[in-house]
Enzyme design. Structure first.
Site, PDB file in Angstrom:
ATOM      1  N   HIS A  35      39.113 -37.320  -7.744  1.00  0.00           N
ATOM      2  CA  HIS A  35      37.740 -37.318  -7.221  1.00  0.00           C
ATOM      3  C   HIS A  35      36.719 -36.527  -8.025  1.00  0.00           C
ATOM      4  CE1 HIS A  35      39.551 -38.458  -3.074  1.00  0.00           C
ATOM      5  NE2 HIS A  35      39.191 -39.514  -3.762  1.00  0.00           N
ATOM      6  N   TYR A  52      36.934 -33.624  -9.493  1.00  0.00           N
ATOM      7  CA  TYR A  52      37.029 -32.161  -9.510  1.00  0.00           C
ATOM      8  C   TYR A  52      37.730 -31.731 -10.810  1.00  0.00           C
ATOM      9  CZ  TYR A  52      34.995 -32.423  -4.945  1.00  0.00           C
ATOM     10  OH  TYR A  52      34.104 -32.688  -3.928  1.00  0.00           O
ATOM     11  N   HIS A  61      45.234 -30.690  -6.470  1.00  0.00           N
ATOM     12  CA  HIS A  61      44.145 -31.671  -6.410  1.00  0.00           C
ATOM     13  C   HIS A  61      43.781 -32.099  -7.838  1.00  0.00           C
ATOM     14  CE1 HIS A  61      40.345 -33.562  -5.674  1.00  0.00           C
ATOM     15  NE2 HIS A  61      40.317 -33.241  -4.393  1.00  0.00           N
TER      16      HIS A  61
END
Ligand code: PHB
Length: 393
Positions: free
Chosen positions: A183, A185, A180
């Site tokens: 977004h 993070y 990931h």
């Protein structure tokens, strides 16, 4: 277009239902279950047993790619109550059962893995004795605590935690991991110039801001094989301070470096401007609407599939794979519709209308409600009673 216009495509007759190789596995179709935060883990961030049914049911059509919700690489990154981790023995065993349940339905499972960084709840971290950290000390809007900048040693530990987690996922039977880097993070907190104010080799220029994500991709690929590693980017999102003014330069650089390293990743997952959780979840203003991901697909040259996400319907997904993305092997991810339709793929294939989702129950901590209480269609049950995971309430 009038309301009586016939749909342009019958989804089952499009490339959506053409098999596709992803890493070591062959999908029977190109609809994937998107990673979705659902908060059904226990107080130690261990997946609850009800998650077995949830994931197994969504893989009920053989050959479906199911992607897990974002899962922490280290206890320090378990930044929100009831979000899962993949670190302890108990967490690993719980995921092993979920993965076998998906495999029992002949579908495939990628684990999305992350650090949350400054998107964590600082109170939750403090209660567990963990620091609140990010690329630098820029606070998150709406959070009244300044994060501390990770030290070089901690950055190297983050890379190692991605590697160790990727190995645990594969050992537990997972078909791969999705890193990931989107977004707002942790990895995206390094990519975004407005968040990463470091002056060492991990911040500043595009090359420096991209360094951590690239290092994670390289190290995890060396550990488990690039064909089992995927990555997610959100070039056009504004969620959690992730807005970037240099997306084209930044992601062009990242793609060229992935190519230079010779990493034939399982897939690259890209969120369209229409998929920004800032607008979808928080009601922020939509930004970057109309900008396309084409420069990334062109640069990637179909080396492996690209997954796109962003409020697709069965009809718009069918149109996208036949038209906009016709030169590329594109998988379309569905999120919210998969929540309310465990047999989403069957419904799309057979032209069965989708059931509506209820946003109010998306994030009910640990609850069966809003999670395992969306029924299969009668048509699916009649055709495949054996595919349904046996757990009842
Ligand atoms: C969320 O929990 O709202 C969330 C998590 C991961 C994302 C986007 C949103 O990539």
């Amino acid at each position: 277009m009038g309301s009586h216009a016939a749909p342009q495509y019958v989804p089952s007759e499009t490339r959506l239902f053409k098999p596709l190789k992803v890493g070591n596995v062959t999908l029977e179709h190109r609809i994937a279950m998107a990673p979705l935060t659902r908060l059904r883990s226990d107080d130690n961030h261990v997946p609850l047993p009800l998650m077995e049914k949830y994931y197994a049911d969504r893989g009920c059509v053989p050959g479906t790619l199911v992607i897990s919700e974002a899962t922490a690489i280290a206890h320090e990154e378990e930044g929100q109550r009831s979000n899962p981790g993949f670190v302890s023995e108990a967490q690993t065993e719980a995921w092993r059962k979920i993965i076998s349940a998906v495999h029992a339905n002949k579908s495939f499972f990628f684990q999305q893995i992350w650090g949350m960084g400054r998107a964590s709840d600082p109170k939750h971290l403090a209660e567990r004795g963990f620091p609140y950290r990010s690329s630098s000390n820029v606070p998150m809007k709406g959070i009244d605590v300044e994060p501390t900048a990770l030290t070089e040693e901690e950055i190297l530990q983050i890379i190692q935690s991605f590697v160790d987690t990727a190995k645990r996922v594969v050992a537990a039977g997972g078909d791969g991991v999705e890193i990931h880097s989107a977004h707002g993070y942790l990895l995206d907190q390094f990519l975004t110039a407005g968040v990463n104010k470091r002056t060492d080799k991990w911040g500043g220029s595009i090359e420096n801001r991209a360094r951590l994500t690239l290092a994670v991709l390289k190290a995890t690929s060396e550990a488990i094989g690039a064909e089992k590693v995927a990555v997610r980017f959100s070039p056009y999102a504004g969620f959690q301070g992730s807005e970037k003014s240099d997306s084209v330069e930044l992601y062009s650089y990242i793609i060229s470096e992935i190519k230079k390293m010779g990493l034939k990743l399982a897939y690259i997952s890209l969120v369209e401007a229409t998929g920004d959780p800032g607008a979808i979840v928080r009601g922020d203003k939509a930004i970057n609407v109309g900008k396309t991901l084409d420069f990334i697909l062109e640069a990637w040259e179909n080396r492996s599939p690209v997954m796109v996400a962003g409020a697709y319907t069965p009809e718009s997904a069918a149109k996208a794979v036949e038209e906009h993305y016709k030169h590329w092997d594109v998988i379309v991810a569905f999120g919210r519709h998969f929540i309310s339709n465990p047999d989403l793929v069957f419904r799309v294939k057979n032209g069965i209308p989708l059931a509506p989702y209820n946003r109010a129950t998306f994030y009910l901590l640990k609850q069966w409600e809003g999670y395992n209480d969306y029924p299969f269609s009668p048509e699916f049950l009649a055709a495949h009673p054996e595919a349904v995971h046996p757990m009842t309430e």
